[in-house]
Design a protein around this motif. Structure first.
Motif, PDB file in Angstrom:
ATOM      1  N   LEU A 135       0.821  -1.212   0.000  1.00 53.15           N
ATOM      2  CA  LEU A 135       0.000   0.000   0.000  1.00 53.15           C
ATOM      3  C   LEU A 135       0.855   1.263   0.000  1.00 53.15           C
ATOM      4  O   LEU A 135       0.402   2.320  -0.456  1.00 53.15           O
ATOM      5  N   GLY A 136       2.082   1.165   0.521  1.00 45.58           N
ATOM      6  CA  GLY A 136       2.918   2.362   0.667  1.00 45.58           C
ATOM      7  C   GLY A 136       2.325   3.339   1.657  1.00 45.58           C
ATOM      8  O   GLY A 136       2.332   4.557   1.436  1.00 45.58           O
ATOM      9  N   VAL A 137       1.825   2.830   2.787  1.00 48.31           N
ATOM     10  CA  VAL A 137       1.040   3.641   3.708  1.00 48.31           C
ATOM     11  C   VAL A 137       1.870   4.043   4.922  1.00 48.31           C
ATOM     12  O   VAL A 137       2.781   3.318   5.339  1.00 48.31           O
ATOM     13  N   ASN A 138       1.546   5.209   5.494  1.00 45.19           N
ATOM     14  CA  ASN A 138       2.217   5.680   6.694  1.00 45.19           C
ATOM     15  C   ASN A 138       1.285   6.615   7.452  1.00 45.19           C
ATOM     16  O   ASN A 138       0.214   6.994   6.960  1.00 45.19           O
ATOM     17  N   VAL A 139       1.701   6.990   8.661  1.00 42.89           N
ATOM     18  CA  VAL A 139       0.928   7.904   9.498  1.00 42.89           C
ATOM     19  C   VAL A 139       0.756   9.238   8.767  1.00 42.89           C
ATOM     20  O   VAL A 139       1.693   9.765   8.168  1.00 42.89           O
ATOM     21  N   GLY A 140      -0.460   9.779   8.827  1.00 45.15           N
ATOM     22  CA  GLY A 140      -0.763  11.057   8.182  1.00 45.15           C
ATOM     23  C   GLY A 140      -1.389  10.920   6.826  1.00 45.15           C
ATOM     24  O   GLY A 140      -1.974  11.882   6.301  1.00 45.15           O
ATOM     25  N   ASP A 141      -1.299   9.744   6.197  1.00 44.59           N
ATOM     26  CA  ASP A 141      -1.867   9.554   4.861  1.00 44.59           C
ATOM     27  C   ASP A 141      -3.394   9.552   4.916  1.00 44.59           C
ATOM     28  O   ASP A 141      -3.997   9.098   5.888  1.00 44.59           O
ATOM     29  N   ARG A 142      -3.989  10.044   3.849  1.00 43.53           N
ATOM     30  CA  ARG A 142      -5.441   9.927   3.655  1.00 43.53           C
ATOM     31  C   ARG A 142      -5.697   8.612   2.956  1.00 43.53           C
ATOM     32  O   ARG A 142      -5.089   8.306   1.916  1.00 43.53           O
ATOM     33  N   VAL A 143      -6.580   7.793   3.521  1.00 44.74           N
ATOM     34  CA  VAL A 143      -6.800   6.455   2.982  1.00 44.74           C
ATOM     35  C   VAL A 143      -8.293   6.176   2.830  1.00 44.74           C
ATOM     36  O   VAL A 143      -9.130   6.816   3.474  1.00 44.74           O
ATOM     37  N   ARG A 144      -8.579   5.218   1.953  1.00 40.55           N
ATOM     38  CA  ARG A 144      -9.948   4.741   1.809  1.00 40.55           C
ATOM     39  C   ARG A 144     -10.080   3.452   2.614  1.00 40.55           C
ATOM     40  O   ARG A 144      -9.236   2.560   2.517  1.00 40.55           O
ATOM     41  N   VAL A 145     -11.150   3.388   3.413  1.00 40.00           N
ATOM     42  CA  VAL A 145     -11.367   2.243   4.289  1.00 40.00           C
ATOM     43  C   VAL A 145     -12.576   1.462   3.796  1.00 40.00           C
ATOM     44  O   VAL A 145     -13.586   2.042   3.394  1.00 40.00           O
ATOM     45  N   LYS A 146     -12.469   0.151   3.811  1.00 39.81           N
ATOM     46  CA  LYS A 146     -13.627  -0.687   3.489  1.00 39.81           C
ATOM     47  C   LYS A 146     -13.765  -1.753   4.561  1.00 39.81           C
ATOM     48  O   LYS A 146     -12.834  -1.993   5.348  1.00 39.81           O
ATOM     49  N   ARG A 147     -14.921  -2.375   4.602  1.00 39.49           N
ATOM     50  CA  ARG A 147     -15.165  -3.441   5.564  1.00 39.49           C
ATOM     51  C   ARG A 147     -15.205  -4.759   4.812  1.00 39.49           C
ATOM     52  O   ARG A 147     -16.119  -5.026   4.044  1.00 39.49           O
TER      53      ARG A 147
END
Length: 716
Positions: free
Chosen positions: A408-420
């Motif tokens: 994902l290349g994700v880190n704190v502060g990023d805007r992300v899309r969440v799904k269930r």
């Protein structure tokens, strides 16, 4: 931090400018024993006033006058004086640390009803509210023109409370409840440092105030991080955390939570020589003068369009605030007009809440926490600004494993899309806006115990084993389970309760419970009989068969059958612990992969330390090697209840002659031997698996058929 140039009197709420403990205080104190009582009382009074001022400047104004360490020294000095001269009072800052456990929350009646506020997310509804108010104004006998000023303030997402002061002293706090009556949370609220125990300035004889208890977002994130790292479920959002905390009966636990409070309404005012404030705006100013924390984003506006613009501006600034809001509250400023407008059965007719739209699917990662599971697996969890996903508020989402973070290349502060996933488990689906230079760096050591982290493909595991606190509960539950030493009375719920009570934090602590029997008996749901039964079970497990002990340790890949093979091959626990990988691989049902796992488990310094301590209490019985007698070869026995000789002796006897003695009944069990006062569960399992049940006499006869004697002769 304010420098030591001095303070004007109008800057202070609780202390005089010449108080020696305000700016650059001298913390080299004379011995309390050397002070006369009058000097101690004077110094304590100055310290109380100074500490109230420091609390106000730190918690309400965010502008501390002194360093935290200096504050701690002043606090400790006051506590020392109060203890030495018996000077402590309920209003002292030293009384905020909790320490009280309540039996239940009492219900108290509010000074005036605490009603709801009509609300909507549509600007048209806000304008309709304004039109209704102006019609009332225009229809007054004095012909008052229809112009209305409004105060606009954030709509805090916390828990409403009523605070009551008499002669400036805090005397009661209550939740909103049903609007007429609420829960008495006086002792809980007394621990909140932004709420003064004594008002500053010149308060009225009686004052009731409405406020909102909340948890700041940064403190909430840190508290959730700690909960996740301990393997506990995090709070869904700050409001739930604040509400749950305030209703805790353990006041000491409340004091450890980072609660705060904004005050915003004067509910009651009695003072013979002074009128109550005439406007909302004046009321806020007076509350501030008394040292109560008010919000600095409140504005006074001239018409409803300014109020709508205020809401839109605050919506854009929402993410920058350190507290959760879900809209704005628009109030008629003139309190006389508010009284004329009155109320409905449930809400004020002079106030309206203009709500924000729900955060939908896209949100910000506020932190990444690595959760340590009961098997040692490390799972990264994203903590989120609460967001609506399919009608459910979500504040955390799994990141699965280190490889998923890299993907994902994700880190704190990023805007992300969440799904269930499957409409159940929240997970981060994608990064919408990257605000970091590189992905989150997965830790190389366990966040709970500091042990090294090992990777197994995409997964990561803590190597701390038995010494890792996050895995300790699982280890104790397994040790006591049927697959371990079968210690009845130690299921998941009871082990969790014992851990929370501080009675069992590791396996060796089980064997310290007999010395803490009275503490055990005092736990909720236990009592004398339950405590005695558990102590008896623990004492009976001190000399287990080696195979059961090996299985109870929870060695990865080692179940009951493998544990029996290891016991027969090596005979003693020390021999198993020191066996080489090749020696282990030669054992039936082990092989190279399991051998490597077993060797790693016993080679771990952390595991070795726990096992060494455990062996101070437990003496596993040596097993006979494969060359020994095999009269009972292939049979499996389970024993329950008291026999005429120790049950361990029966287990030892059958094992010496080739049989297995296990702690639980299964389809592989040949006989359940039942003594006096047996446990019901093993008999039920025997019936379910068609396992023959024999009493001690029948067991003795069975052994005689093989040339064996039970009970053993005294000389044996």
């Amino acid at each position: 931090m304010t420098d030591a140039a001095g303070l004007d009197a109008d800057e202070l709420r609780f202390a005089d400018p010449d108080n020696p403990f305000l700016l650059d205080p001298d913390t080299e104190f004379a011995s309390a024993d050397s002070l006369p009582r009058e000097a101690a009382e004077s110094e304590a009074a100055l310290l109380r006033a100074a500490l109230r001022e420091h609390d106000y400047r730190y918690y309400a104004e965010n502008d501390p006058l002194i360093a935290d360490r200096t504050y701690d020294r002043l606090f400790a000095r006051l506590a020392e004086l109060e203890d030495a001269f018996d000077l402590d009072t309920a209003e002292s800052p030293t009384q905020r640390v909790g320490g009280t456990t309540l039996d239940e929350l009492e219900t108290v009646e509010h000074v005036v009803p605490m009603l709801s506020i009509d609300q909507s997310g549509e600007a048209a509804d806000v304008r309709d509210f304004d039109e209704r108010v102006r019609r009332e104004v225009g229809g007054r006998d004095d012909g008052g023109g229809g112009d209305v000023e409004y105060t606009c303030e954030p709509k805090f997402d916390g828990l409403s409370v009523e605070l009551v002061y008499e002669d400036g002293s805090f005397v009661q706090a209550a939740t909103r409840g049903d609007g007429e009556r609420g829960d008495d949370v006086t002792e809980q609220v007394r621990t909140i440092r932004s709420i003064p125990d004594r008002l500053g300035g010149d308060p009225p004889e009686f004052l009731a105030v409405r406020g909102e208890v909340y948890i700041p977002r940064d403190a909430f994130r840190e508290h959730n991080r700690e909960r996740v790292e301990r393997g506990e479920e995090p709070f869904a959002n700050p409001r739930n955390a604040a509400a749950g905390t305030l209703r805790q009966l353990d006041v000491d636990a409340v004091a450890r939570r980072p609660l705060d409070c904004f005050c915003y309404d004067v509910l009651g005012w009695e003072d013979g020589g002074r009128d109550a404030p005439a406007t909302q705006w004046e009321g806020l100013s007076i509350l501030d003068d008394f040292g109560l924390k008010t919000n600095d984003r409140v504005e006074l506006v001239g018409d409803v369009e300014d109020a709508v613009e205020y809401r839109n501006r605050l919506l854009e600034e929402r993410e920058d605030l350190n507290y959760e809001i879900d809209g704005v509250v628009i109030k008629v400023n003139d309190l006389a007009l508010c009284e004329e407008l009155g109320t409905t059965a449930r809400s004020y007719r002079w106030a309206f809440a203009y709500k924000f739209p729900a955060r939908a699917e896209v949100t910000t990662i506020t932190d990444v926490v690595v959760q340590v599971g009961r098997t040692g697996r490390l799972t990264p969890v994203a903590l989120l600004d609460p967001v609506d996903v399919g009608g459910v508020t979500v504040s955390r989402a799994t990141l699965h494993n280190p490889d998923e973070i890299d993907r994902l290349g994700v880190n704190v502060g990023d805007r992300v899309r969440v799904k269930r996933a499957g409409d159940v488990i929240p997970q981060v689906a994608e990064v919408v806006e990257s605000r970091s230079d590189e992905p989150y760096a997965f830790p190389e050591t366990c966040p709970v115990c500091g042990s090294a982290v090992e990777r197994d493909g995409p997964l990561a595991f803590c190597t701390g084993g038995l010494a890792c606190e996050a895995q300790a509960e699982r280890a104790v539950v397994h040790y006591a389970s049927r697959g371990g030493l079968d210690i009845e009375g130690l299921g998941e719920e009871s082990v969790e309760q014992l851990r929370e009570a501080g009675l069992v934090e590791s396996l060796p602590d089980l064997y310290r419970l007999p010395d803490r029997r009275d503490e055990l008996a005092s736990l909720e749901g236990w009592g004398e009989t339950s405590a005695d039964n558990l102590v008896a079970e623990i004492e009976a497990s001190r000399e287990p068969p080696l195979s059961d002990f090996l299985a109870a340790l929870g060695v990865p890949e080692v179940g009951g059958a493998t544990a029996r093979n290891l016991a027969r091959q090596f005979g003693t626990v020390d021999a198993v612990r020191t066996a080489s990988e090749s020696e282990l691989a030669d054992v039936d049902d082990v092989g190279e992969i399991v051998a490597a796992t077993v060797r790693d488990f016993f080679a771990s310094e952390e595991n070795a330390a726990v096992i060494d301590e455990l062996l101070e209490f437990v003496s596993p019985r040596e097993a006979e090697t494969p060359d020994d007698a095999d009269e009972l070869d292939g049979l499996t026995f389970v024993f329950t209840g008291a026999l005429s000789a120790p049950r361990s002796a029966a287990e030892d006897l059958v094992q010496r002659h080739g049989a297995n003695a296990t702690g639980s009944v299964s389809g592989n069990t040949d006989y359940l031997v039942v003594g006096e006062n047996p446990g019901a569960s093993k008999r039920e399992d025997a019936d379910a698996n068609d396992v023959p049940t024999v009493d001690e006499g029948e067991f003795s006869a069975l052994l005689r058929e093989h040339g064996l004697v039970w009970p053993p002769d005294d000389e044996e």
